[in-house]
Design a protein around this motif. Structure first.
Motif, PDB file in Angstrom:
ATOM      1  N   VAL A 167      68.158 -72.496 143.330  1.00  0.00           N
ATOM      2  CA  VAL A 167      67.374 -71.744 144.161  1.00  0.00           C
ATOM      3  C   VAL A 167      68.376 -70.349 144.783  1.00  0.00           C
ATOM      4  N   ASP A 168      69.448 -70.664 145.217  1.00  0.00           N
ATOM      5  CA  ASP A 168      70.332 -69.468 145.486  1.00  0.00           C
ATOM      6  C   ASP A 168      70.551 -68.549 144.430  1.00  0.00           C
ATOM      7  N   ALA A 169      70.983 -69.177 143.252  1.00  0.00           N
ATOM      8  CA  ALA A 169      71.226 -68.494 141.957  1.00  0.00           C
ATOM      9  C   ALA A 169      70.051 -67.422 141.527  1.00  0.00           C
ATOM     10  N   THR A 170      69.058 -68.139 141.548  1.00  0.00           N
ATOM     11  CA  THR A 170      67.719 -67.449 141.386  1.00  0.00           C
ATOM     12  C   THR A 170      67.151 -66.270 142.235  1.00  0.00           C
ATOM     13  N   ARG A 171      67.427 -66.564 143.359  1.00  0.00           N
ATOM     14  CA  ARG A 171      67.157 -65.532 144.407  1.00  0.00           C
ATOM     15  C   ARG A 171      68.250 -64.325 144.186  1.00  0.00           C
ATOM     16  N   ARG A 172      69.529 -64.693 143.969  1.00  0.00           N
ATOM     17  CA  ARG A 172      70.563 -63.546 143.788  1.00  0.00           C
ATOM     18  C   ARG A 172      70.059 -62.598 142.424  1.00  0.00           C
ATOM     19  N   VAL A 173      69.479 -63.240 141.613  1.00  0.00           N
ATOM     20  CA  VAL A 173      69.151 -62.295 140.239  1.00  0.00           C
ATOM     21  C   VAL A 173      68.134 -61.791 140.572  1.00  0.00           C
ATOM     22  N   VAL A 174      67.121 -62.053 141.290  1.00  0.00           N
ATOM     23  CA  VAL A 174      65.919 -61.484 141.651  1.00  0.00           C
ATOM     24  C   VAL A 174      66.221 -60.231 142.698  1.00  0.00           C
ATOM     25  N   GLU A 175      67.225 -60.713 143.524  1.00  0.00           N
ATOM     26  CA  GLU A 175      67.283 -59.538 144.735  1.00  0.00           C
ATOM     27  C   GLU A 175      68.303 -58.459 144.141  1.00  0.00           C
ATOM     28  N   ALA A 176      69.247 -58.701 143.144  1.00  0.00           N
ATOM     29  CA  ALA A 176      70.121 -57.749 142.450  1.00  0.00           C
ATOM     30  C   ALA A 176      69.136 -56.488 141.651  1.00  0.00           C
ATOM     31  N   PHE A 177      68.153 -57.352 140.939  1.00  0.00           N
ATOM     32  CA  PHE A 177      67.431 -56.277 140.235  1.00  0.00           C
ATOM     33  C   PHE A 177      66.119 -55.748 140.886  1.00  0.00           C
TER      34      PHE A 177
END
Ligand code: CP3
Length: 342
Positions: A300-310
């Protein structure tokens, strides 16, 4: 233009990115394993249009991805050029090798590939009829360098040593092979588009082992040639390029090749890629596929990080490489739910 994937590829920044996964039709899905057993083996599945269309549709039915990718393999082009190809269970592909001028001369001309590849175009036609209206259809091929590494070595190699050796020892032969694959790839992708593919993706899985001028000559230049010829034949066709593990060479790759989107592997951080690559347009990626095995809060954390970054630009959510056979189908659902709810 309502399909989310096509909107992102056209440069639109969307509130929720479209999602699909490399190798989304694959062994982690029980329904894939059942259809492959029905077909007999992997290559029989690739060349059976009804069953290949069925496995392409399976992850769309199960998860509602925004794109379907044609079920086939990058190594069908060498086979259509006359190489022998077979798959050893648990090990991977095997091919007859190209190491001499005689081996090269025995290959068929690029224009002769369609006889072997006709069933693939039929799969595309079935899919373009059967996919839901909101799902984009992606066709694909391997990039010349990556395909050449398999044709030269006769198998996957950790460092692409045999291909680098041929390039050093007989550059004319190596370049003739790159050219033959480039021409075949243009014709192959063009037929996929005529059959109904709306986007094409070029997989250069081993681009990261090309350095300096070699990267320009054998990763960038062939991609540029393929993309410009395809766009001349099919104006407006969106193209995704995947020069895997290109690192710093991701910067400017889209502009230099004419690609509409660069797919990122997970060795680059999404924050770095947003700053240096997404500035030029749409990017795709780049969650580490290991999260599809391990799941949980880390996923969940890694997925959110990708979405947030882009989030500030055009983005297609994907993994940084293909999902692996040991992945848990429930983790895929958790990833999708996380992307669509952040
Ligand atoms: O992504 C998809 O769902 C579409 C279908 C697809 C496959 N291969 C099906 C496949 C795509 C786009 C590919 C691309 C491909 N094939 C690449 C480039 C992308 C990458 O992974 O870097 C490469 C290098 C190949 C060559 C290849 N095909 C190898 C090395 C292997 C064996 C390794 C492995 O994962 O087993 C394959 C076999 C293969 N291609 C499978 C699938 C679903 C597994 C075959 C099986 O069912 O036994």
């Amino acid at each position: 233009m309502t399909k989310l994937l096509l909107r992102a590829l056209a440069g639109e920044t969307l509130p929720v990115p479209p999602i699909w996964m490399m190798r989304q039709a694959g062994r982690y899905l029980p329904e894939y394993r059942a259809t492959r057993a029905e077909a007999g083996d992997f290559l029989s599945l690739c060349y059976n249009p009804e069953l290949a269309a069925e496995v392409t549709l399976q992850p769309i039915r199960r998860y509602g991805f925004d794109a379907a990718i044609l079920f086939a393999d990058i190594l069908l082009v060498p086979q259509a050029l006359g190489a022998d190809l077979w798959f050893v269970t648990g090990e991977g592909p095997r091919l007859s090798t190209i190491t001499s001028a005689a081996d090269f001369d025995a290959l068929k001309p690029a224009g002769a590939i369609h006889e072997t590849l006709a069933p693939i175009y039929e799969t595309v036609r079935i899919l373009s009829r059967e996919l839901p209206a909101e799902t984009a259809l992606i066709g694909f091929a391997g990039a010349p360098w990556t395909v050449a590494t398999y044709m030269i070595a006769g198998r996957g190699t950790p460092d692409q040593g045999p291909a680098h050796a041929l390039k050093a020892e007989n550059r004319a032969l190596f370049e003739a092979l790159i050219d033959r694959i480039t021409e075949a790839t243009i014709d192959y992708l063009s037929k996929q588009v005529e059959a109904g593919a709306e986007v094409v993706k070029i997989f250069d899985s081993w681009a990261g082992s090309l350095e300096g001028e070699d990267f320009d000559r054998y990763a960038l230049e062939p991609a540029k040639r393929i993309i410009s010829e395809l766009k001349a034949r099919h104006p407006g066709l969106p193209v995704i390029a995947f020069p895997r593990e290109a690192g710093e060479r991701y910067i400017g790759f889209a502009k230099a090749t004419g690609a509409d989107c660069v797919a990122l592997d997970n060795s680059v951080s999404p924050e770095w890629a947003a700053e240096h690559v997404q500035v030029d347009g749409c990017v795709q990626g780049n969650l580490d596929p290991k999260h599809m095995v391990t799941g949980g809060q880390a996923l969940v954390d890694a997925t959110r990080r990708v979405v947030e970054a882009f989030r500030g630009g055009p983005h297609i959510f994907n993994l940084g490489h293909g999902i692996t056979p040991d992945a848990d189908p429930e983790n895929v659902q958790l990833m999708i739910d996380t992307v669509r709810r952040v």
